[in-house]
Design a protein around this motif. Structure first.
Motif, mmCIF file in Angstrom:
data_model
loop_
_atom_site.group_PDB
_atom_site.id
_atom_site.type_symbol
_atom_site.label_atom_id
_atom_site.label_comp_id
_atom_site.label_asym_id
_atom_site.label_seq_id
_atom_site.Cartn_x
_atom_site.Cartn_y
_atom_site.Cartn_z
ATOM 1 N N PRO A 115 0.562 -1.122 -0.119
ATOM 2 C CA PRO A 115 -0.104 0.053 -0.068
ATOM 3 C C PRO A 115 0.891 1.208 -0.009
ATOM 4 C CG PRO A 115 -0.730 -1.438 1.845
ATOM 5 C CD PRO A 115 0.736 -1.998 1.060
ATOM 6 N N ALA A 116 0.325 2.238 -0.787
ATOM 7 C CA ALA A 116 0.913 3.579 -0.591
ATOM 8 C C ALA A 116 0.500 4.235 0.531
ATOM 9 C CB ALA A 116 0.715 4.442 -1.802
ATOM 10 N N LEU A 117 1.335 4.371 1.887
ATOM 11 C CA LEU A 117 0.715 4.706 2.791
ATOM 12 C C LEU A 117 1.298 6.407 3.152
ATOM 13 C CD1 LEU A 117 1.837 1.967 5.204
ATOM 14 C CD2 LEU A 117 -0.445 2.244 4.184
ATOM 15 N N LEU A 118 0.489 7.119 3.903
ATOM 16 C CA LEU A 118 0.716 8.416 4.120
ATOM 17 C C LEU A 118 0.776 8.696 5.499
ATOM 18 C CD1 LEU A 118 -2.553 9.557 2.041
ATOM 19 C CD2 LEU A 118 -0.015 9.420 1.112
ATOM 20 N N GLY A 119 1.711 9.634 5.739
ATOM 21 C CA GLY A 119 2.077 10.429 7.216
ATOM 22 C C GLY A 119 0.734 11.103 7.224
ATOM 23 N N GLN A 120 0.439 11.534 8.595
ATOM 24 C CA GLN A 120 -0.534 12.632 8.962
ATOM 25 C C GLN A 120 -0.396 13.723 8.414
ATOM 26 O OE1 GLN A 120 -0.836 11.109 13.289
ATOM 27 N NE2 GLN A 120 -2.562 12.265 13.067
ATOM 28 N N HIS A 121 0.881 14.111 8.313
ATOM 29 C CA HIS A 121 1.289 15.725 7.603
ATOM 30 C C HIS A 121 0.825 15.550 6.244
ATOM 31 C CE1 HIS A 121 4.879 13.299 6.930
ATOM 32 N NE2 HIS A 121 5.280 14.159 6.074
ATOM 33 N N GLU A 122 0.404 14.279 5.405
ATOM 34 C CA GLU A 122 0.422 14.226 4.117
ATOM 35 C C GLU A 122 -1.151 14.162 3.768
ATOM 36 O OE1 GLU A 122 4.240 12.157 2.678
ATOM 37 O OE2 GLU A 122 3.002 10.696 3.596
ATOM 38 N N TYR A 123 -1.992 14.064 4.572
ATOM 39 C CA TYR A 123 -3.378 13.826 4.337
ATOM 40 C C TYR A 123 -3.862 14.915 3.174
ATOM 41 C CZ TYR A 123 -3.459 10.323 8.326
ATOM 42 O OH TYR A 123 -3.258 9.347 9.183
ATOM 43 N N GLU A 124 -3.724 16.194 3.674
ATOM 44 C CA GLU A 124 -4.286 17.381 2.882
ATOM 45 C C GLU A 124 -3.875 17.361 1.778
ATOM 46 O OE1 GLU A 124 -6.861 20.746 3.179
ATOM 47 O OE2 GLU A 124 -6.236 18.901 4.395
ATOM 48 N N ARG A 125 -2.302 17.109 1.560
ATOM 49 C CA ARG A 125 -1.826 16.991 0.198
ATOM 50 C C ARG A 125 -2.256 16.004 -0.821
ATOM 51 N NH1 ARG A 125 4.339 15.116 -1.312
ATOM 52 N NH2 ARG A 125 4.243 15.693 -3.447
ATOM 53 N N TRP A 126 -2.753 14.812 -0.236
ATOM 54 C CA TRP A 126 -3.365 13.768 -0.907
ATOM 55 C C TRP A 126 -4.766 14.166 -1.346
ATOM 56 C CZ3 TRP A 126 -2.495 9.831 -3.972
ATOM 57 C CH2 TRP A 126 -3.522 9.125 -4.163
ATOM 58 N N LEU A 127 -5.480 14.738 -0.334
ATOM 59 C CA LEU A 127 -6.826 14.967 -0.766
ATOM 60 C C LEU A 127 -7.127 16.158 -1.870
ATOM 61 C CD1 LEU A 127 -8.473 14.238 2.795
ATOM 62 C CD2 LEU A 127 -8.746 12.736 0.865
ATOM 63 N N HIS A 128 -5.974 17.173 -1.894
ATOM 64 C CA HIS A 128 -6.447 18.324 -2.660
ATOM 65 C C HIS A 128 -5.070 18.536 -3.645
ATOM 66 C CE1 HIS A 128 -9.792 19.405 0.003
ATOM 67 N NE2 HIS A 128 -8.951 19.285 0.775
ATOM 68 N N GLY A 129 -4.016 17.611 -3.541
ATOM 69 C CA GLY A 129 -2.974 17.898 -4.346
ATOM 70 C C GLY A 129 -3.300 17.636 -6.005
ATOM 71 N N THR A 130 -2.259 18.110 -6.600
ATOM 72 C CA THR A 130 -2.282 17.859 -8.151
ATOM 73 C C THR A 130 -1.984 16.557 -8.526
ATOM 74 O OG1 THR A 130 0.232 18.381 -8.481
ATOM 75 C CG2 THR A 130 -1.386 20.282 -8.466
ATOM 76 N N ILE A 131 -2.218 15.982 -9.737
ATOM 77 C CA ILE A 131 -1.682 14.862 -10.229
ATOM 78 C C ILE A 131 -0.381 14.387 -10.192
ATOM 79 C CG2 ILE A 131 -1.616 15.782 -12.753
ATOM 80 C CD1 ILE A 131 -2.649 12.221 -11.780
ATOM 81 N N GLN A 132 0.555 15.731 -10.235
ATOM 82 C CA GLN A 132 2.112 15.465 -9.742
ATOM 83 C C GLN A 132 2.156 14.952 -8.549
ATOM 84 O OE1 GLN A 132 0.495 18.159 -11.520
ATOM 85 N NE2 GLN A 132 1.297 17.841 -13.575
ATOM 86 N N ASP A 133 1.329 15.539 -7.548
ATOM 87 C CA ASP A 133 1.417 14.834 -6.165
ATOM 88 C C ASP A 133 1.076 13.410 -6.147
ATOM 89 O OD1 ASP A 133 2.258 17.309 -4.973
ATOM 90 O OD2 ASP A 133 0.004 18.171 -5.122
ATOM 91 N N VAL A 134 0.022 12.934 -6.736
ATOM 92 C CA VAL A 134 -0.429 11.741 -6.977
ATOM 93 C C VAL A 134 0.697 10.635 -7.538
ATOM 94 C CG1 VAL A 134 -1.900 10.004 -7.759
ATOM 95 C CG2 VAL A 134 -2.910 12.429 -6.829
ATOM 96 N N ILE A 135 1.237 11.238 -8.358
ATOM 97 C CA ILE A 135 2.319 10.461 -9.185
ATOM 98 C C ILE A 135 3.347 10.347 -8.115
ATOM 99 C CG2 ILE A 135 3.788 10.195 -10.978
ATOM 100 C CD1 ILE A 135 1.706 11.531 -12.714
#
Length: 219
Positions: free
Chosen positions: A161-181
């Motif tokens: 799984p691609a796991l996220l730290g708590q400080h990354e939740y906002e970036r995942w939910l609102h980031g760009t496609i570049q962030d997703v990649i």
């Protein structure tokens, strides 16, 4: 990765970590496999809320349509360059967080495989980067993004799984496609932060990881 994960946390613990609304009354599935209901965190009107959806997008190939076969489930997104995900991965409204405490891989010989669990040291409750949407076939569904496995997981499966730290939740939910990649193709979690738990429990036993309650008690 395999299609099995566990969540031994309580609703209160999930609400606390993910900033979701308190007082939500719903069950937490201790074990989830493709096609089962699971909990996801979505953002609605600027607020994070917990929702129950089933794990796995509908997948129906041309050959299946010709044979009039029902759609299958696809719970793991490994190749975001596939044209079928073009709209899904770009638009933040389709993103979600999947709470989990452990993910599993089978070990042993065919017919007698056992459960081997993996979790994050120091993080009793983790977030898996996910996507969700409503479908005419299965209703509300979700799937998790995978990435290359680290050296501890790789002998069992080359994806995790691609796991996220708590400080990354906002970036995942609102980031760009570049962030997703970037999240999918960054280095996996270091082996030193990965806990492996071997068991004698058969793969289809339904038994949760023994360490689950101990870990979550640290929250």
């Amino acid at each position: 990765m395999s299609r099995l994960y566990a969540n031994t946390a309580t609703i209160s613990e999930i609400n606390l970590q993910f900033g979701t609304e308190l007082g939500v009354s719903m069950d937490v599935p201790v074990e989830t496999i493709e096609g089962d209901p699971g909990l996801v965190v979505v953002e609605v009107g600027g607020r994070r809320v917990l929702r129950t959806m089933t794990w796995g997008f509908p997948r129906k190939t041309t050959e299946m349509a010709i044979r009039n076969e029902p759609p299958q489930r696809l719970g793991l997104l490994a190749d975001l360059t596939n044209p079928m995900w073009e709209r899904l991965v770009v638009d933040p409204k389709y993103r979600c967080l999947i709470p989990l405490t452990h993910f599993a891989n089978p070990d042993g010989d065919p017919g007698s495989k056992t459960r081997t669990w993996f979790s994050v040291d120091g993080e009793p409750l983790s977030a898996w980067a996910g996507f969700c949407r409503n479908t005419p076939e299965f209703g509300p569904v979700y799937a998790g993004m995978t990435m290359s496995a680290n050296a501890l997981v790789e002998p069992y499966n080359d994806r995790q799984p691609a796991l996220l730290g708590q400080h990354e939740y906002e970036r995942w939910l609102h980031g760009t496609i570049q962030d997703v990649i970037a999240f999918q193709f960054r280095p996996p979690l270091p082996t030193g932060r990965t806990i492996i738990e071997h068991t004698d429990d058969r793969w289809r036993s339904g038994k949760p990881p023994a360490s689950g309650k101990t870990q979550v008690a640290l929250l």
